[in-house]
Design a protein around this motif. Sequence first.
Motif, PDB file in Angstrom:
ATOM      1  N   TRP A  32      10.374 -11.822   6.161  1.00 13.26           N
ATOM      2  CA  TRP A  32      10.988 -11.737   7.388  1.00 13.26           C
ATOM      3  C   TRP A  32      12.483 -11.026   7.143  1.00 13.26           C
ATOM      4  O   TRP A  32      12.971 -10.218   8.042  1.00 13.26           O
ATOM      5  CB  TRP A  32      11.249 -12.690   8.325  1.00 13.26           C
ATOM      6  N   GLY A  33      13.204 -11.518   6.086  1.00 16.10           N
ATOM      7  CA  GLY A  33      14.486 -11.140   5.591  1.00 16.10           C
ATOM      8  C   GLY A  33      14.427  -9.527   5.415  1.00 16.10           C
ATOM      9  O   GLY A  33      15.219  -8.647   5.834  1.00 16.10           O
ATOM     10  N   LEU A  38      15.738  -4.047   6.825  1.00 14.15           N
ATOM     11  CA  LEU A  38      15.102  -2.548   6.884  1.00 14.15           C
ATOM     12  C   LEU A  38      14.929  -1.997   8.146  1.00 14.15           C
ATOM     13  O   LEU A  38      14.565  -0.843   8.283  1.00 14.15           O
ATOM     14  CB  LEU A  38      13.751  -2.488   6.101  1.00 14.15           C
ATOM     15  N   PHE A  39      14.880  -2.970   9.156  1.00 15.73           N
ATOM     16  CA  PHE A  39      14.838  -2.410  10.694  1.00 15.73           C
ATOM     17  C   PHE A  39      15.405  -1.272  11.102  1.00 15.73           C
ATOM     18  O   PHE A  39      14.899  -0.413  11.664  1.00 15.73           O
ATOM     19  CB  PHE A  39      14.814  -3.549  11.362  1.00 15.73           C
ATOM     20  N   LEU A  40      16.768  -1.222  10.808  1.00 17.89           N
ATOM     21  CA  LEU A  40      17.358  -0.271  11.497  1.00 17.89           C
ATOM     22  C   LEU A  40      17.748   0.779  10.419  1.00 17.89           C
ATOM     23  O   LEU A  40      18.224   1.961  10.574  1.00 17.89           O
ATOM     24  CB  LEU A  40      18.953  -0.685  11.905  1.00 17.89           C
ATOM     25  N   VAL A  41      16.875   0.990   9.244  1.00 19.53           N
ATOM     26  CA  VAL A  41      17.026   2.119   8.299  1.00 19.53           C
ATOM     27  C   VAL A  41      16.595   3.506   8.911  1.00 19.53           C
ATOM     28  O   VAL A  41      17.460   4.536   8.795  1.00 19.53           O
ATOM     29  CB  VAL A  41      16.155   1.854   6.965  1.00 19.53           C
ATOM     30  N   VAL A  88       5.652   0.613   6.043  1.00 20.08           N
ATOM     31  CA  VAL A  88       5.320   1.616   7.341  1.00 20.08           C
ATOM     32  C   VAL A  88       5.306   0.823   8.463  1.00 20.08           C
ATOM     33  O   VAL A  88       5.672   1.461   9.564  1.00 20.08           O
ATOM     34  CB  VAL A  88       4.089   2.149   7.128  1.00 20.08           C
ATOM     35  N   LEU A  89       5.098  -0.479   8.598  1.00 15.39           N
ATOM     36  CA  LEU A  89       4.760  -1.169   9.782  1.00 15.39           C
ATOM     37  C   LEU A  89       6.296  -1.393  10.184  1.00 15.39           C
ATOM     38  O   LEU A  89       6.662  -1.680  11.382  1.00 15.39           O
ATOM     39  CB  LEU A  89       4.088  -2.569   9.615  1.00 15.39           C
ATOM     40  N   ILE A  90       7.379  -1.609   9.387  1.00 11.18           N
ATOM     41  CA  ILE A  90       8.915  -1.833   9.569  1.00 11.18           C
ATOM     42  C   ILE A  90       9.150  -0.499  10.486  1.00 11.18           C
ATOM     43  O   ILE A  90       9.727  -0.586  11.310  1.00 11.18           O
ATOM     44  CB  ILE A  90       9.604  -2.165   8.700  1.00 11.18           C
ATOM     45  N   TRP A  91       8.823   0.600   9.895  1.00  4.12           N
ATOM     46  CA  TRP A  91       9.269   1.896  10.387  1.00  4.12           C
ATOM     47  C   TRP A  91       8.470   1.983  11.805  1.00  4.12           C
ATOM     48  O   TRP A  91       9.326   2.228  12.855  1.00  4.12           O
ATOM     49  CB  TRP A  91       8.658   2.820   9.329  1.00  4.12           C
ATOM     50  N   THR A  92       7.334   1.904  12.125  1.00  2.00           N
ATOM     51  CA  THR A  92       6.798   2.083  13.303  1.00  2.00           C
ATOM     52  C   THR A  92       7.196   0.787  14.182  1.00  2.00           C
ATOM     53  O   THR A  92       7.277   1.187  15.557  1.00  2.00           O
ATOM     54  CB  THR A  92       5.269   1.842  13.205  1.00  2.00           C
TER      55      THR A  92
END
Length: 131
Positions: A32-33, A38-41, A88-92
């Motif tokens: 989760w870290g 990477l969530f806001l990349v 990819v899942l973080i990106w979507t």
Amino acid sequence: MTHGMVRLWLRAEGLAVLAGSTWLYAQHEQSWGMLALLFLVPDLSFAGYLGGPRLGAIVYDCAHSYVLPLGSGMALAASGNADKLPFVLIWTAHIGFDRALGYGLKYPTGFGDTHLGPTGRARTPESSAAA
């Protein structure tokens, strides 16, 4: 520009993509870290606006459209690199989050002009004409 129920449905769709992507991410048992880090990349694409609103809209929209992450996900799966799918899942998830908040794809007229309607301060006809 969208409004009414169409805008509401598009925002709900973004929320569904955020929830689905996050759930699938959890199924991959990743950190989760890493998601938080990477969530806001994709928002680094804001830098495109340093080249003006037209270039900014193109760069931002490339990073905030589902086309690239879904294409990347298919390519990763087809090439046997499914272990990279959590990225990819973080990106979507990020795109879904933005859409749920009302941040849509940008028009070259300005950052606040999106396919989901204007963002930021309420725009008057006079300020829209100036943009």
